[in-house]
Motif scaffolding. Sequence first.
Motif, PDB file in Angstrom:
ATOM      1  N   SER A  26       0.816  -1.220   0.000  1.00  0.00           N
ATOM      2  CA  SER A  26       0.000   0.000   0.000  1.00  0.00           C
ATOM      3  C   SER A  26       0.848   1.269   0.000  1.00  0.00           C
ATOM      4  O   SER A  26       0.305   2.369  -0.001  1.00  0.00           O
ATOM      5  CB  SER A  26      -0.919   0.012   1.234  1.00  0.00           C
ATOM      6  OG  SER A  26      -0.165   0.108   2.430  1.00  0.00           O
TER       7      SER A  26
ATOM      8  N   THR B 260       2.126   3.594  -1.814  1.00  0.00           N
ATOM      9  CA  THR B 260       2.019   4.052  -3.199  1.00  0.00           C
ATOM     10  C   THR B 260       3.137   5.013  -3.586  1.00  0.00           C
ATOM     11  O   THR B 260       3.676   4.944  -4.687  1.00  0.00           O
ATOM     12  CB  THR B 260       0.651   4.728  -3.431  1.00  0.00           C
ATOM     13  OG1 THR B 260       0.489   5.791  -2.467  1.00  0.00           O
ATOM     14  CG2 THR B 260      -0.469   3.727  -3.275  1.00  0.00           C
TER      15      THR B 260
ATOM     16  N   THR C 252     -10.691   2.120  10.706  1.00  0.00           N
ATOM     17  CA  THR C 252      -9.846   2.736   9.694  1.00  0.00           C
ATOM     18  C   THR C 252      -8.744   3.514  10.376  1.00  0.00           C
ATOM     19  O   THR C 252      -8.850   3.883  11.551  1.00  0.00           O
ATOM     20  CB  THR C 252     -10.673   3.680   8.793  1.00  0.00           C
ATOM     21  OG1 THR C 252      -9.805   4.316   7.846  1.00  0.00           O
ATOM     22  CG2 THR C 252     -11.372   4.744   9.626  1.00  0.00           C
TER      23      THR C 252
ATOM     24  N   VAL D 126      -4.566  -1.988  11.893  1.00  0.00           N
ATOM     25  CA  VAL D 126      -5.461  -1.626  10.792  1.00  0.00           C
ATOM     26  C   VAL D 126      -4.659  -1.349   9.528  1.00  0.00           C
ATOM     27  O   VAL D 126      -5.048  -1.771   8.420  1.00  0.00           O
ATOM     28  CB  VAL D 126      -6.318  -0.402  11.178  1.00  0.00           C
ATOM     29  CG1 VAL D 126      -7.132   0.086   9.978  1.00  0.00           C
ATOM     30  CG2 VAL D 126      -7.259  -0.747  12.330  1.00  0.00           C
ATOM     31  N   ALA D 127      -3.515  -0.652   9.672  1.00  0.00           N
ATOM     32  CA  ALA D 127      -2.681  -0.352   8.505  1.00  0.00           C
ATOM     33  C   ALA D 127      -2.157  -1.634   7.866  1.00  0.00           C
ATOM     34  O   ALA D 127      -2.102  -1.748   6.633  1.00  0.00           O
ATOM     35  CB  ALA D 127      -1.526   0.552   8.915  1.00  0.00           C
ATOM     36  N   ARG D 128      -1.783  -2.625   8.688  1.00  0.00           N
ATOM     37  CA  ARG D 128      -1.279  -3.891   8.137  1.00  0.00           C
ATOM     38  C   ARG D 128      -2.359  -4.627   7.356  1.00  0.00           C
ATOM     39  O   ARG D 128      -2.057  -5.316   6.381  1.00  0.00           O
ATOM     40  CB  ARG D 128      -0.733  -4.781   9.251  1.00  0.00           C
ATOM     41  CG  ARG D 128       0.636  -4.362   9.764  1.00  0.00           C
ATOM     42  CD  ARG D 128       1.257  -5.472  10.603  1.00  0.00           C
ATOM     43  NE  ARG D 128       0.476  -5.767  11.793  1.00  0.00           N
ATOM     44  CZ  ARG D 128       0.629  -5.155  12.959  1.00  0.00           C
ATOM     45  NH1 ARG D 128       1.533  -4.199  13.075  1.00  0.00           N
ATOM     46  NH2 ARG D 128      -0.103  -5.487  14.005  1.00  0.00           N
ATOM     47  N   ARG D 129      -3.604  -4.477   7.770  1.00  0.00           N
ATOM     48  CA  ARG D 129      -4.688  -5.153   7.048  1.00  0.00           C
ATOM     49  C   ARG D 129      -4.857  -4.592   5.637  1.00  0.00           C
ATOM     50  O   ARG D 129      -5.446  -5.259   4.775  1.00  0.00           O
ATOM     51  CB  ARG D 129      -6.006  -5.025   7.815  1.00  0.00           C
ATOM     52  CG  ARG D 129      -6.041  -5.845   9.099  1.00  0.00           C
ATOM     53  CD  ARG D 129      -7.473  -6.151   9.519  1.00  0.00           C
ATOM     54  NE  ARG D 129      -8.235  -4.952   9.856  1.00  0.00           N
ATOM     55  CZ  ARG D 129      -8.381  -4.471  11.096  1.00  0.00           C
ATOM     56  NH1 ARG D 129      -7.791  -5.092  12.107  1.00  0.00           N
ATOM     57  NH2 ARG D 129      -9.106  -3.400  11.318  1.00  0.00           N
ATOM     58  N   GLN D 130      -4.381  -3.386   5.410  1.00  0.00           N
ATOM     59  CA  GLN D 130      -4.482  -2.783   4.081  1.00  0.00           C
ATOM     60  C   GLN D 130      -3.453  -3.367   3.112  1.00  0.00           C
ATOM     61  O   GLN D 130      -3.560  -3.173   1.907  1.00  0.00           O
ATOM     62  CB  GLN D 130      -4.289  -1.269   4.192  1.00  0.00           C
ATOM     63  CG  GLN D 130      -5.361  -0.569   5.014  1.00  0.00           C
ATOM     64  CD  GLN D 130      -5.052   0.898   5.223  1.00  0.00           C
ATOM     65  OE1 GLN D 130      -4.018   1.408   4.800  1.00  0.00           O
ATOM     66  NE2 GLN D 130      -5.959   1.597   5.879  1.00  0.00           N
ATOM     67  N   ASP D 131      -2.445  -4.056   3.658  1.00  0.00           N
ATOM     68  CA  ASP D 131      -1.399  -4.626   2.821  1.00  0.00           C
ATOM     69  C   ASP D 131      -1.644  -6.111   2.596  1.00  0.00           C
ATOM     70  O   ASP D 131      -1.844  -6.866   3.553  1.00  0.00           O
ATOM     71  CB  ASP D 131      -0.020  -4.453   3.485  1.00  0.00           C
ATOM     72  CG  ASP D 131       0.487  -3.028   3.378  1.00  0.00           C
ATOM     73  OD1 ASP D 131       0.294  -2.424   2.315  1.00  0.00           O
ATOM     74  OD2 ASP D 131       1.074  -2.533   4.364  1.00  0.00           O
ATOM     75  N   ARG D 132      -1.615  -6.521   1.351  1.00  0.00           N
ATOM     76  CA  ARG D 132      -1.708  -7.942   1.044  1.00  0.00           C
ATOM     77  C   ARG D 132      -0.351  -8.616   1.201  1.00  0.00           C
ATOM     78  O   ARG D 132      -0.262  -9.833   1.275  1.00  0.00           O
ATOM     79  CB  ARG D 132      -2.218  -8.125  -0.389  1.00  0.00           C
ATOM     80  CG  ARG D 132      -3.626  -7.621  -0.625  1.00  0.00           C
ATOM     81  CD  ARG D 132      -4.084  -7.903  -2.039  1.00  0.00           C
ATOM     82  NE  ARG D 132      -3.185  -7.299  -3.026  1.00  0.00           N
ATOM     83  CZ  ARG D 132      -3.263  -6.028  -3.419  1.00  0.00           C
ATOM     84  NH1 ARG D 132      -4.197  -5.231  -2.908  1.00  0.00           N
ATOM     85  NH2 ARG D 132      -2.418  -5.550  -4.306  1.00  0.00           N
TER      86      ARG D 132
ATOM     87  N   ASP E 192      -1.559   9.414   7.495  1.00  0.00           N
ATOM     88  CA  ASP E 192      -2.362   8.389   6.841  1.00  0.00           C
ATOM     89  C   ASP E 192      -1.572   7.173   6.373  1.00  0.00           C
ATOM     90  O   ASP E 192      -2.081   6.368   5.601  1.00  0.00           O
ATOM     91  CB  ASP E 192      -3.082   9.003   5.631  1.00  0.00           C
ATOM     92  CG  ASP E 192      -2.128   9.826   4.749  1.00  0.00           C
ATOM     93  OD1 ASP E 192      -0.915   9.840   5.030  1.00  0.00           O
ATOM     94  OD2 ASP E 192      -2.613  10.443   3.796  1.00  0.00           O
ATOM     95  N   ALA E 193      -0.335   7.030   6.822  1.00  0.00           N
ATOM     96  CA  ALA E 193       0.465   5.871   6.408  1.00  0.00           C
ATOM     97  C   ALA E 193       1.619   5.704   7.385  1.00  0.00           C
ATOM     98  O   ALA E 193       2.079   6.674   7.988  1.00  0.00           O
ATOM     99  CB  ALA E 193       1.000   6.071   4.985  1.00  0.00           C
TER     100      ALA E 193
END
Length: 505
Positions: free
Chosen positions: A87, A89, A160, A215-221, A442-443
């Motif tokens: 994530s 970017t 979030t 929560v941030a880790r869940r955004q990363d596959r 946000d990151a």
Amino acid sequence: MNRRTFGKALAAGTVLAPMGCARQPGRPVDVLVLGAGLAGLAAAKKLQAAGRETLILEARKRVGGRAHTDLGLPDRPEYGAIEVGDSYTRVHALAARYGLAIDPPDRRWFSRVALHVNGHTFAAERWAESGANLLAAAERAIPPYRLESHYLQRANPLATVAGWDDVGWLGEDRSITQVLREQGVSEEALRLINVAGNHNHSDDVSALGAWRSAVARRQDRGSGHFVAGAGALASAMAGELTGQPRLGSVVAAIGQEEDGVRVQLDNGTAFRARHCICTLPVPALRALRLDLPLTTDQREALATVPYTRVTMALFDAEPFWEEDGLAPFMWTDTPLERLFPRVHRETGACIGLKAFINGRGADSVDALGEQEFERMAVATIERIRPAARGRVRYLRRYSWGADRFAGGAYAAWSPGRVARQRRAVRLRVGRVLFAGEHTAIDAPGMEGAIRSGERAAERLMETSVTGSPLRRSTVAAADTRRHVVRNELRDFPRVSRRTPSWRVA
């Protein structure tokens, strides 16, 4: 794209007389950026792209800050900036720009885990039935390295990352220990959690930060790493700048003047600028003389924001794991805490181990001299893995807690103070704006640092009253500045009204 290498000679900056000397200072630059980590480099790139005259001052003899790769070893170990989330970017965009490959980790060496707990060494699959497992009955099936996440995820109120540090979460702003106890954690589980949790002691850190990270880790596959090392990203960013960072420039004082900012180095050299973006970590700021109109909460945050202490130690090793049949990847309750395999970047072979030590454990090993640490570390590995006797060689260690320019690996947040501390470290002070990992919104990690630098540069260009190409009329600029100040005071109600205000140029 400009691919000038970082090894070019340093460009001369605007060197002024030391504070107190009679010689008058010379022409100020437009923007001084303090720190050549990823945040500072990102801010400078953004400013220079907009035509702003920018000078970076960096205390170290290298760029990158906590993006630090050891290029002298075949596995190119990272001391900081270890993972690149999918994530991230901005990080991925910059890597593509500079032709820097990001590869997934070699899962062969991380699919199995060995444990050493309460004097016993065994494979993680045997944990539930092991005599070394002293957990409560309801916990026995949970490996030590998953205990904290097991309890915290059940109580996580965040859906979030956005707004995780808002004052509305004050009721949830409790220490990790308190949340764990509310969930019924056993004393043995709490002990194991504090051996190698990714934090200082659970008494001292707010659970909000841990929940936000989850929560941030869940955004990363998935995640990856820079093949050439994270330091290569910093060097590539620096290579694009007009005028290289001035390395070895140790800031001693930051002061505000009527028409700008004055920064003095520890050697007495001084620089003036119309504006300043400061990306120095909070522990580094504590050591400076700050002649700035700081708010009460800003001063408190500078004094209290904790940073996670991390020490890493590197070892070469012959493949003793082939003899004892256990994985080189190991979780322990010894002073070395976690042992990760060092994997050769070209051959894919495991060539040694990296100990990763956190918090109070890091404080303990940092107190040891080099020879004392070497004896302890090698003896510990040989004790818990007898097959390693005579087959492990200590190389070196790196402590972020002992690094005077970092004071820790990353910012943590005190229980009950998250909203106040987080707003305090981001709040602009006159012509000084702040960026860096600790101000990220946000990151996390590298991504948060880069976005924070770009955000600070954009904010400076939106509100600054000098410098091409965004020069505005004096009246319009003054009105804008007053509007920004009013908004910040509204969002930050504990500002002392006796704090001196700054003048609008």
